[in-house]
Design an enzyme around this catalytic site. Structure first.
Site, PDB file in Angstrom:
ATOM      1  N   LYS A 132      10.927 -20.425  15.479  1.00 53.21           N
ATOM      2  CA  LYS A 132      10.701 -18.808  15.390  1.00 53.21           C
ATOM      3  C   LYS A 132      11.705 -17.997  16.093  1.00 53.21           C
ATOM      4  O   LYS A 132      12.356 -16.931  15.701  1.00 53.21           O
ATOM      5  CB  LYS A 132       9.373 -18.243  16.080  1.00 53.21           C
ATOM      6  CG  LYS A 132       8.284 -18.862  15.406  1.00 53.21           C
ATOM      7  CD  LYS A 132       6.826 -18.439  15.952  1.00 53.21           C
ATOM      8  CE  LYS A 132       6.750 -18.762  17.646  1.00 53.21           C
ATOM      9  NZ  LYS A 132       6.564 -20.023  17.673  1.00 53.21           N
ATOM     10  N   ARG A 165      -0.440 -13.251  18.780  1.00 57.48           N
ATOM     11  CA  ARG A 165      -0.831 -14.608  18.647  1.00 57.48           C
ATOM     12  C   ARG A 165      -2.166 -14.881  18.697  1.00 57.48           C
ATOM     13  O   ARG A 165      -2.706 -15.987  18.601  1.00 57.48           O
ATOM     14  CB  ARG A 165      -0.262 -15.164  20.170  1.00 57.48           C
ATOM     15  CG  ARG A 165       0.903 -16.157  20.082  1.00 57.48           C
ATOM     16  CD  ARG A 165       1.008 -16.949  21.341  1.00 57.48           C
ATOM     17  NE  ARG A 165       1.768 -17.955  21.581  1.00 57.48           N
ATOM     18  CZ  ARG A 165       3.037 -17.946  21.640  1.00 57.48           C
ATOM     19  NH1 ARG A 165       3.719 -16.805  21.613  1.00 57.48           N
ATOM     20  NH2 ARG A 165       3.658 -19.184  21.885  1.00 57.48           N
ATOM     21  N   ARG A 173      14.494 -29.671  22.907  1.00 57.64           N
ATOM     22  CA  ARG A 173      14.743 -28.187  23.022  1.00 57.64           C
ATOM     23  C   ARG A 173      15.402 -28.054  24.746  1.00 57.64           C
ATOM     24  O   ARG A 173      14.915 -28.596  25.472  1.00 57.64           O
ATOM     25  CB  ARG A 173      13.601 -27.287  23.086  1.00 57.64           C
ATOM     26  CG  ARG A 173      13.666 -25.940  23.390  1.00 57.64           C
ATOM     27  CD  ARG A 173      12.934 -24.859  22.780  1.00 57.64           C
ATOM     28  NE  ARG A 173      11.618 -24.902  23.103  1.00 57.64           N
ATOM     29  CZ  ARG A 173      10.566 -24.184  22.741  1.00 57.64           C
ATOM     30  NH1 ARG A 173      11.015 -23.046  21.909  1.00 57.64           N
ATOM     31  NH2 ARG A 173       9.426 -24.103  23.346  1.00 57.64           N
ATOM     32  N   ARG A 185      12.154 -26.409  29.542  1.00 59.33           N
ATOM     33  CA  ARG A 185      11.045 -25.577  29.727  1.00 59.33           C
ATOM     34  C   ARG A 185       9.856 -26.720  30.469  1.00 59.33           C
ATOM     35  O   ARG A 185       9.727 -27.595  29.730  1.00 59.33           O
ATOM     36  CB  ARG A 185      10.605 -24.710  28.722  1.00 59.33           C
ATOM     37  CG  ARG A 185      11.234 -23.506  28.704  1.00 59.33           C
ATOM     38  CD  ARG A 185      10.928 -22.753  27.352  1.00 59.33           C
ATOM     39  NE  ARG A 185       9.640 -22.741  27.052  1.00 59.33           N
ATOM     40  CZ  ARG A 185       9.102 -22.032  26.051  1.00 59.33           C
ATOM     41  NH1 ARG A 185       9.887 -21.352  25.115  1.00 59.33           N
ATOM     42  NH2 ARG A 185       7.620 -22.174  26.003  1.00 59.33           N
ATOM     43  N   ARG A 226      -0.555 -26.777  23.344  1.00 60.21           N
ATOM     44  CA  ARG A 226      -0.040 -25.661  22.807  1.00 60.21           C
ATOM     45  C   ARG A 226      -0.228 -25.763  21.274  1.00 60.21           C
ATOM     46  O   ARG A 226      -0.377 -24.643  20.779  1.00 60.21           O
ATOM     47  CB  ARG A 226       1.411 -25.281  23.220  1.00 60.21           C
ATOM     48  CG  ARG A 226       1.617 -24.789  24.569  1.00 60.21           C
ATOM     49  CD  ARG A 226       3.022 -25.154  25.183  1.00 60.21           C
ATOM     50  NE  ARG A 226       3.861 -24.133  24.586  1.00 60.21           N
ATOM     51  CZ  ARG A 226       5.113 -24.625  24.261  1.00 60.21           C
ATOM     52  NH1 ARG A 226       5.699 -25.515  24.893  1.00 60.21           N
ATOM     53  NH2 ARG A 226       6.077 -23.522  23.718  1.00 60.21           N
TER      54      ARG A 226
HETATM   55  P1  ADP Z   1       7.186 -20.809  21.938  1.00 61.53           P
HETATM   56  O1  ADP Z   1       8.390 -20.201  21.517  1.00 61.53           O
HETATM   57  O2  ADP Z   1       7.515 -22.492  22.280  1.00 61.53           O
HETATM   58  O3  ADP Z   1       6.174 -21.000  21.044  1.00 61.53           O
HETATM   59  P2  ADP Z   1       6.704 -18.816  23.467  1.00 61.53           P
HETATM   60  O4  ADP Z   1       7.979 -18.806  24.349  1.00 61.53           O
HETATM   61  O5  ADP Z   1       6.311 -17.810  22.633  1.00 61.53           O
HETATM   62  O6  ADP Z   1       6.538 -20.366  23.030  1.00 61.53           O
HETATM   63  O7  ADP Z   1       5.453 -18.757  24.513  1.00 61.53           O
HETATM   64  C1  ADP Z   1       5.561 -19.380  26.056  1.00 61.53           C
HETATM   65  C2  ADP Z   1       4.005 -19.184  26.632  1.00 61.53           C
HETATM   66  O8  ADP Z   1       3.782 -17.822  26.915  1.00 61.53           O
HETATM   67  C3  ADP Z   1       2.730 -19.372  25.668  1.00 61.53           C
HETATM   68  O9  ADP Z   1       2.347 -20.906  25.757  1.00 61.53           O
HETATM   69  C4  ADP Z   1       2.008 -18.554  26.234  1.00 61.53           C
HETATM   70  O10 ADP Z   1       1.464 -19.006  27.550  1.00 61.53           O
HETATM   71  C5  ADP Z   1       2.626 -17.281  26.711  1.00 61.53           C
HETATM   72  N1  ADP Z   1       2.748 -16.217  25.780  1.00 61.53           N
HETATM   73  C6  ADP Z   1       3.555 -15.896  25.023  1.00 61.53           C
HETATM   74  N2  ADP Z   1       3.354 -14.992  24.131  1.00 61.53           N
HETATM   75  C7  ADP Z   1       2.187 -14.651  24.397  1.00 61.53           C
HETATM   76  C8  ADP Z   1       1.201 -13.946  23.661  1.00 61.53           C
HETATM   77  N3  ADP Z   1       1.502 -13.185  22.589  1.00 61.53           N
HETATM   78  N4  ADP Z   1      -0.290 -13.931  24.021  1.00 61.53           N
HETATM   79  C9  ADP Z   1      -0.538 -14.683  24.808  1.00 61.53           C
HETATM   80  N5  ADP Z   1       0.404 -15.533  25.674  1.00 61.53           N
HETATM   81  C10 ADP Z   1       1.696 -15.777  25.161  1.00 61.53           C
HETATM   82  P1  ADP Z   2       9.944 -21.488  18.496  1.00 62.12           P
HETATM   83  O1  ADP Z   2      10.607 -20.184  18.875  1.00 62.12           O
HETATM   84  O2  ADP Z   2       9.059 -21.545  17.337  1.00 62.12           O
HETATM   85  O3  ADP Z   2       9.014 -22.087  19.740  1.00 62.12           O
HETATM   86  P2  ADP Z   2      12.741 -22.467  18.824  1.00 62.12           P
HETATM   87  O4  ADP Z   2      13.693 -21.664  17.851  1.00 62.12           O
HETATM   88  O5  ADP Z   2      12.798 -22.601  20.125  1.00 62.12           O
HETATM   89  O6  ADP Z   2      11.180 -22.422  18.384  1.00 62.12           O
HETATM   90  O7  ADP Z   2      12.960 -23.868  18.134  1.00 62.12           O
HETATM   91  C1  ADP Z   2      12.647 -25.148  18.604  1.00 62.12           C
HETATM   92  C2  ADP Z   2      13.760 -26.086  19.038  1.00 62.12           C
HETATM   93  O8  ADP Z   2      14.083 -26.716  17.697  1.00 62.12           O
HETATM   94  C3  ADP Z   2      15.101 -25.518  19.818  1.00 62.12           C
HETATM   95  O9  ADP Z   2      15.709 -26.337  20.438  1.00 62.12           O
HETATM   96  C4  ADP Z   2      15.979 -25.217  18.190  1.00 62.12           C
HETATM   97  O10 ADP Z   2      17.414 -25.329  18.571  1.00 62.12           O
HETATM   98  C5  ADP Z   2      15.464 -26.378  17.385  1.00 62.12           C
HETATM   99  N1  ADP Z   2      15.302 -25.816  15.929  1.00 62.12           N
HETATM  100  C6  ADP Z   2      15.041 -24.652  15.503  1.00 62.12           C
HETATM  101  N2  ADP Z   2      15.021 -24.572  14.286  1.00 62.12           N
HETATM  102  C7  ADP Z   2      15.359 -25.908  13.857  1.00 62.12           C
HETATM  103  C8  ADP Z   2      15.682 -26.504  12.368  1.00 62.12           C
HETATM  104  N3  ADP Z   2      15.411 -25.913  11.314  1.00 62.12           N
HETATM  105  N4  ADP Z   2      15.908 -27.618  12.324  1.00 62.12           N
HETATM  106  C9  ADP Z   2      16.075 -28.462  13.521  1.00 62.12           C
HETATM  107  N5  ADP Z   2      15.871 -27.988  14.868  1.00 62.12           N
HETATM  108  C10 ADP Z   2      15.694 -26.648  14.961  1.00 62.12           C
END
Ligand code: ADP
Ligand code: ADP
Ligand code: ZN
Length: 214
Positions: free
Chosen positions: A13, A88, A127, A160, A171
């Site tokens: 995302k 979310r 990541r 992270r 998660r």
């Molecule tokens: P990822 O990109 O791996 O999905 P995020 O960076 O979006 O993770 O979120 C990391 C953490 O921050 C989540 O596991 C949650 O604890 C918190 N968080 C982020 N966005 C929200 C939201 N909209 N509502 C509740 N918690 C959130």
């Molecule tokens: P999210 O925001 O959904 O948690 P990220 O954008 O941080 O996910 O992506 C998670 C990890 O996977 C990062 O290290 C990113 O560089 C890698 N990644 C993202 N898109 C792809 C893809 N299409 N194929 C392989 N790796 C990817």
């Protein structure tokens, strides 16, 4: 252009949201990034949010809603944005819909970056994170020129705390229980689109661009 990114943790995302922001000139708003910077600065919000984040739980809706309302009120969000990591939960989505409706607005595109659970743990283990600019390279799929150093800003890359496998599994469960129902929510609003997030980063982005430009 008002866009919501959906998808499991690690689906890509943030990666796609940054590319959308750069191509279409809208701000990328990541609640995860905003929360992490609050944790780092030890703000009152950060102190409240930290334990939930470390445990792979969602931060309570009330805390997140306030920060999103503040962020969306800023000038650069007037004409559009790409929301990453928000909403979310159904209550968050309902609050967003209601807030937007006050000015006759709505979300125009909800994009689900679809990646099966089997692929997620591997994605997350590679990541890396730049706390300075939010970049998320990957050791295998999106490597930086110099290991451990951010290509975008030269910052130091870290792993992270919540990307360790046990927390990732937690998660994922939280995602299926609380966030996946939003796909149905946005289907009903007629704005839901799904892309295959297992393709490589540029292919996924080209699929998203086609949706946004149709
Ligand atoms: P990822 O990109 O791996 O999905 P995020 O960076 O979006 O993770 O979120 C990391 C953490 O921050 C989540 O596991 C949650 O604890 C918190 N968080 C982020 N966005 C929200 C939201 N909209 N509502 C509740 N918690 C959130
Ligand atoms: P999210 O925001 O959904 O948690 P990220 O954008 O941080 O996910 O992506 C998670 C990890 O996977 C990062 O290290 C990113 O560089 C890698 N990644 C993202 N898109 C792809 C893809 N299409 N194929 C392989 N790796 C990817
Ligand atoms: Zn950086």
């Amino acid at each position: 252009m008002k866009i919501v990114m959906l998808g499991a943790p690690g689906a890509g995302k943030g990666t796609q949201a940054k590319k959308i922001a750069a191509k279409y000139g809208v701000p990328h708003i990541s609640t995860g990034d905003i929360l992490r910077s609050n944790v780092k600065e030890e703000t009152p919000l950060g102190l409240k949010a930290k334990a939930y984040m470390d445990g792979g739980e969602l931060v309570p809706d009330s805390l997140v809603l306030d920060l999103v309302i503040d962020r969306l009120a800023k000038d650069d969000a007037k004409t559009g944005y790409v929301l990453d990591g928000f909403p979310r939960t159904i209550p968050q989505a309902e609050a967003l819909t209601e807030g937007l409706s006050k000015t006759g607005d709505k979300i125009e595109f909800a994009i689900d970056v679809n990646v099966p659970d089997e692929n997620i743990v591997e994605r997350m283990s590679g990541r890396r994170y730049c706390a300075k600019c939010g970049a998320t390279p990957h050791v295998k799929y999106a490597p930086t020129k110099v290991e451990g150093v951010c290509d975008v800003c030269g910052g130091e890359l870290t792993i992270r705390d919540d990307d360790k496998p046990e927390t990732v599994l937690k998660r994922l469960k939280v995602y299926h229980d609380q966030t996946q129902p939003l796909i149905d929510f946005y289907e009903k609003q007629g704005v839901m689109h799904t892309v295959d997030g297992t393709k490589d980063i540029e292919e996924v982005f080209s699929d998203i661009s086609n949706i946004l430009e149709k």
